[in-house]
Design a protein around this motif. Structure first.
Motif, PDB file in Angstrom:
ATOM      1  N   SER A 128      -2.212  -6.758  10.352  1.00 58.95           N
ATOM      2  CA  SER A 128      -2.221  -7.235   8.970  1.00 58.95           C
ATOM      3  C   SER A 128      -0.924  -7.978   8.653  1.00 58.95           C
ATOM      4  O   SER A 128      -0.938  -9.040   8.031  1.00 58.95           O
ATOM      5  CB  SER A 128      -2.396  -6.056   8.012  1.00 58.95           C
ATOM      6  N   ASN A 132      -0.549 -11.995   7.905  1.00 57.16           N
ATOM      7  CA  ASN A 132      -0.003 -12.322   6.594  1.00 57.16           C
ATOM      8  C   ASN A 132       1.232 -13.211   6.732  1.00 57.16           C
ATOM      9  O   ASN A 132       1.403 -14.182   5.992  1.00 57.16           O
ATOM     10  CB  ASN A 132       0.339 -11.030   5.855  1.00 57.16           C
ATOM     11  N   SER A 254      -3.196  -1.585  -7.979  1.00 55.15           N
ATOM     12  CA  SER A 254      -2.588  -1.660  -6.651  1.00 55.15           C
ATOM     13  C   SER A 254      -1.106  -1.287  -6.674  1.00 55.15           C
ATOM     14  O   SER A 254      -0.562  -0.857  -5.656  1.00 55.15           O
ATOM     15  CB  SER A 254      -2.766  -3.067  -6.068  1.00 55.15           C
ATOM     16  N   ASN A 258      -0.609   1.236  -3.795  1.00 55.41           N
ATOM     17  CA  ASN A 258       0.112   0.748  -2.616  1.00 55.41           C
ATOM     18  C   ASN A 258       1.619   0.682  -2.809  1.00 55.41           C
ATOM     19  O   ASN A 258       2.295  -0.152  -2.208  1.00 55.41           O
ATOM     20  CB  ASN A 258      -0.423  -0.632  -2.208  1.00 55.41           C
ATOM     21  N   ALA A 427      -3.093 -11.338  -0.795  1.00 53.23           N
ATOM     22  CA  ALA A 427      -3.908 -10.192  -1.183  1.00 53.23           C
ATOM     23  C   ALA A 427      -4.941  -9.874  -0.125  1.00 53.23           C
ATOM     24  O   ALA A 427      -5.195  -8.706   0.196  1.00 53.23           O
ATOM     25  CB  ALA A 427      -4.584 -10.455  -2.525  1.00 53.23           C
ATOM     26  N   LEU A 428      -5.556 -10.909   0.442  1.00 53.46           N
ATOM     27  CA  LEU A 428      -6.643 -10.708   1.386  1.00 53.46           C
ATOM     28  C   LEU A 428      -6.156 -10.222   2.742  1.00 53.46           C
ATOM     29  O   LEU A 428      -6.678  -9.258   3.306  1.00 53.46           O
ATOM     30  CB  LEU A 428      -7.419 -12.017   1.541  1.00 53.46           C
ATOM     31  N   ALA A 431      -4.823  -6.776   2.593  1.00 54.45           N
ATOM     32  CA  ALA A 431      -5.866  -5.760   2.412  1.00 54.45           C
ATOM     33  C   ALA A 431      -6.409  -5.237   3.733  1.00 54.45           C
ATOM     34  O   ALA A 431      -7.025  -4.171   3.774  1.00 54.45           O
ATOM     35  CB  ALA A 431      -7.005  -6.333   1.574  1.00 54.45           C
ATOM     36  N   GLY A 435      -5.850  -1.918   2.195  1.00 54.11           N
ATOM     37  CA  GLY A 435      -7.100  -1.417   1.629  1.00 54.11           C
ATOM     38  C   GLY A 435      -7.254   0.085   1.779  1.00 54.11           C
ATOM     39  O   GLY A 435      -7.793   0.763   0.906  1.00 54.11           O
ATOM     40  N   ALA A 466     -12.095  -4.804   3.683  1.00 55.05           N
ATOM     41  CA  ALA A 466     -11.148  -5.896   3.435  1.00 55.05           C
ATOM     42  C   ALA A 466     -11.272  -6.994   4.484  1.00 55.05           C
ATOM     43  O   ALA A 466     -11.311  -8.182   4.152  1.00 55.05           O
ATOM     44  CB  ALA A 466      -9.723  -5.345   3.416  1.00 55.05           C
ATOM     45  N   GLN A 506      -8.366 -10.999  -4.404  1.00 47.77           N
ATOM     46  CA  GLN A 506      -7.889  -9.866  -5.190  1.00 47.77           C
ATOM     47  C   GLN A 506      -9.021  -8.884  -5.485  1.00 47.77           C
ATOM     48  O   GLN A 506      -8.833  -7.663  -5.464  1.00 47.77           O
ATOM     49  CB  GLN A 506      -7.260 -10.377  -6.495  1.00 47.77           C
ATOM     50  N   TYR A 509      -9.930  -6.919  -2.387  1.00 55.18           N
ATOM     51  CA  TYR A 509      -8.851  -5.935  -2.235  1.00 55.18           C
ATOM     52  C   TYR A 509      -9.141  -4.692  -3.083  1.00 55.18           C
ATOM     53  O   TYR A 509      -9.006  -3.553  -2.624  1.00 55.18           O
ATOM     54  CB  TYR A 509      -7.557  -6.628  -2.656  1.00 55.18           C
TER      55      TYR A 509
END
Length: 666
Positions: A128, A132, A254, A258, A427-428, A431, A435, A466, A506, A509
């Motif tokens: 992830s 990212n 979130s 998170n 965000a994606l 996630a 997530g 996600a 979003q 997520y």
């Protein structure tokens, strides 16, 4: 080219200073704990200045959002003020995580759940994180190229070299040198110095913008926005699809779910001298962004006014021409504000802001490549290897891994075209791990009934939802929607949304977070009742470590539990710290109260755009300017004190070769 020789001199001085600082600080890195977390010797102001830092890509993302949606983003962002406040002042997650003395989040997962879960979560976190991070070098390099006015190609004899990969190599190389030389110690000190520079330049730039542009002109530009997409009135934004009120409501959820889950700055999460220092850094950081926050808002608002008001046609003309010359429409959106800014800053000021861009780029990337590189070794390779390395070899493996992350970022940036807003992409891709991670972290630190089976279920479910959403969104318009239309050609929903998937990053997520949380609770309660020894993991009671606990000399002891103690105050707080705690609390609650009252009034009476413009002038112009100036110099003084203390402690530290992130079974 947009830069004068004086501007280039400022940038060269910055880069030279960073190299010199790194060369000096690398002598203090003597162990794995030094490299990973500065041997847990960072003070509160040091953490605040070096950790709460904008990356160049974050600057673009914020400008992109404000330019698209205007000041209403600031109003609806106030929804979560009490949540952010409580998380910050209570030390939620960060205090207990520091109590575990884990060097990485996945090490805590092994303490709480199992080694196999550490390995699995480490892989997910790493994948992830690097995906990212993959767009960081591309966005940053384009920012630098367009803002600096660099040519697309450079001719070297008969060879034509593209500027894009060259810029990435130079700034990534600097970030890599800092991260590999001294690890977290070099990163923290370099980012601290850049943090000082950032705060001072933001103050200067803020004063320049306030002098250059009249508030009435800025508001006049924002009022040109089309009906239903107001840039001033937060209650006239019905046509705003991506950054609507739901975007911010999901963001509030979130924030809790998170908190401290994202590991792009994992070295900072473990670097605090004590759990209390980590908590105080969270409180002070509430004041850290005031001046820079105003400056970041003024820049895109001024850009919008320049491009839309006839008054600024002469200034707008060259910027519009440069924007039109960019072929990719998404890059046009990302570069709109930087190109306008490049056309309004004078010599010297241009160099100062260019220095901010370079500083932000290097600071953000050195933290990210350090985090994802060390996570791969600590939480993927070492659990598989299942036996420790000697310190010298361990440090070599960490440095090689960091180099690998930088190489991946360079390659990914060369190949991957971004099709959405930067914040949506964050965000994606986040996630994929976030997530399910929040449920596992909160449950592991605060609920003794949470089970290993529940952790596996939550993390897998959150990841599947996600990642599945990411794939659908990425390939929807290219082949998924056409394929489905071939099967169901009369389905009107498909016809309406054939070009873009109607659920943004979003929202995907949010669905992943909700499903993971529910599954963690249900699975934990459905199995046999098991109670985990939280005191042992958190080093409390008979397991307490003396150096991790402080008792304030002027602490106030109450006979019964007070509201302050419920939200984070303890015997570790001095009188000044209590004053700071309550000042932060009531300042935030006051602004949230204004948000609540304003929202209620608007339910029954429509406030005019003129009234809203006065409100924003009062909030942004005066409060941010005055308080921002005071807070800048207060935090700078504290940061310099902490820097000297850290160097003193590093000189006299006791090296523990066994403190390498390995969980030892007792």
């Amino acid at each position: 080219m947009n830069l004068h020789w004086l501007d280039w001199l400022i940038i060269i001085l910055l880069l030279g200073s960073l190299v010199a600082i790194t060369a000096y600080t690398k002598q203090y890195t003597k162990s794995v704990a030094d490299f990973l977390a500065a041997n847990r010797l960072a003070g509160r102001y040091m953490l605040t200045l070096s950790n709460t830092f904008y990356g160049a890509i974050s600057l673009i993302a914020i400008w992109e959002m404000v330019y698209d949606a205007g000041l209403p983003t600031q109003w609806w962002g106030m929804i979560g003020m009490p949540v952010g406040l409580i998380i910050g002042i209570s030390g939620f997650i960060v205090y207990r995580f520091r109590q575990t003395r884990a060097l990485t989040l996945a090490q805590f997962f092994e303490m709480r759940y199992s080694r196999r879960f550490r390995y699995f979560s480490g892989i997910l976190c790493w994948i992830s994180g690097i995906v990212n991070y993959g767009i960081f070098p591309a966005i940053t390099a384009r920012f630098i190229i367009y803002f600096f006015g660099l040519p697309e190609h450079i001719s070297l004899y008969v060879i034509d070299i593209s500027t894009f990969p060259l810029v990435m190599l130079i700034y990534l190389g600097t970030a890599l040198y800092i991260a590999c030389s001294g690890g977290q110690i070099s990163i923290m000190v370099a980012d601290f110095c850049q943090g000082i520079l950032l705060m001072l330049i933001f103050l200067i730039l803020m004063c320049f913008l306030m002098y250059k542009f009249d508030w009435n002109d800025i508001i006049a530009g924002l009022l040109i926005a089309p009906e239903g997409k107001s840039m001033v009135n937060p209650f006239k934004t019905g046509n705003e699809k991506d950054f609507s009120v739901w975007f911010f409501l999901i963001g509030v959820f979130s924030m809790i779910y998170n908190a401290r889950s994202w590991q792009g700055n994992s070295g900072f999460n473990a670097a605090a001298k004590t759990p209390h220092e980590a908590q105080m850094a969270g409180i002070i950081s509430q004041w850290r962004q005031i001046a820079s926050g105003l400056c970041l808002l003024l820049i895109p608002m001024a850009a919008y006014a320049i491009l839309h008001l006839p008054k600024f046609a002469a200034i707008a003309a060259p910027a519009k021409a440069q924007i039109a010359g960019i072929a990719d429409p998404q890059i046009q959106i990302q570069m709109t504000v930087p190109l306008v800014l490049a056309n309004i800053l004078p010599i010297g000021m241009m160099g100062l802001f260019a220095a901010i861009i370079v500083a932000c780029a290097i600071s953000c990337d050195n933290s990210y490549i350090h985090s994802w590189g060390t996570i791969f070794i600590q939480d993927v390779v070492m659990p598989i290897r299942n036996k420790p390395l000697d310190s010298k070899r361990h440090l070599l493996w960490l440095r090689v891994s960091i180099f690998g992350v930088a190489a991946f970022g360079f390659t990914f940036s060369m190949l991957f075209p971004l099709k959405d807003f930067i914040l949506m992409f964050f965000a994606l891709t986040g996630a994929i791990y976030l997530g399910g991670a929040g449920a596992v972290i909160i449950g592991g630190l605060y609920w003794k009934r949470g089970t290993t089976e529940a952790a596996w279920t939550a993390l897998i479910l959150g990841t599947v939802l996600a990642f599945g959403g990411m794939m659908v969104q990425q390939f929807w318009g290219t082949w998924m929607a056409p394929l489905l239309l071939n099967i169901w050609p009369d389905w009107q929903w498909l016809v309406l949304h054939k070009d873009k998937f109607p659920v943004n990053g979003q929202e995907i997520y949010f669905y992943a977070m909700g499903a993971a949380s529910l599954s963690y609770i249900l699975v934990s309660l459905s199995g046999p009742r098991r109670v985990f020894d939280m005191d042992k993991m958190l080093h409390r009671g008979k397991y307490a470590i003396k150096d991790d606990t402080v008792e304030a000399k002027d602490a106030i002891k109450a006979k019964r539990k007070t509201f302050g103690e419920l939200i984070g105050i303890s015997s570790e707080f001095s009188r000044f710290e209590r004053f700071l705690f309550w000042g932060t609390f009531w300042w935030t609650i006051a602004w949230w109260g204004i948000f609540i009252v304003g929202t209620i009034i608007n339910l029954f009476y429509q406030i005019s755009d003129s009234a809203w413009s006065w409100f924003w002038w009062f909030k942004l112009w005066w409060f941010s300017l005055i308080l921002g100036t005071i807070c800048t110099f207060w935090i700078l003084c504290g940061g310099i004190r902490d820097a000297f203390r850290m160097f003193h402690d590093l000189k006299h530290e006791r090296i523990d070769e066994s403190d390498d992130g390995t969980v030892k079974k007792k």
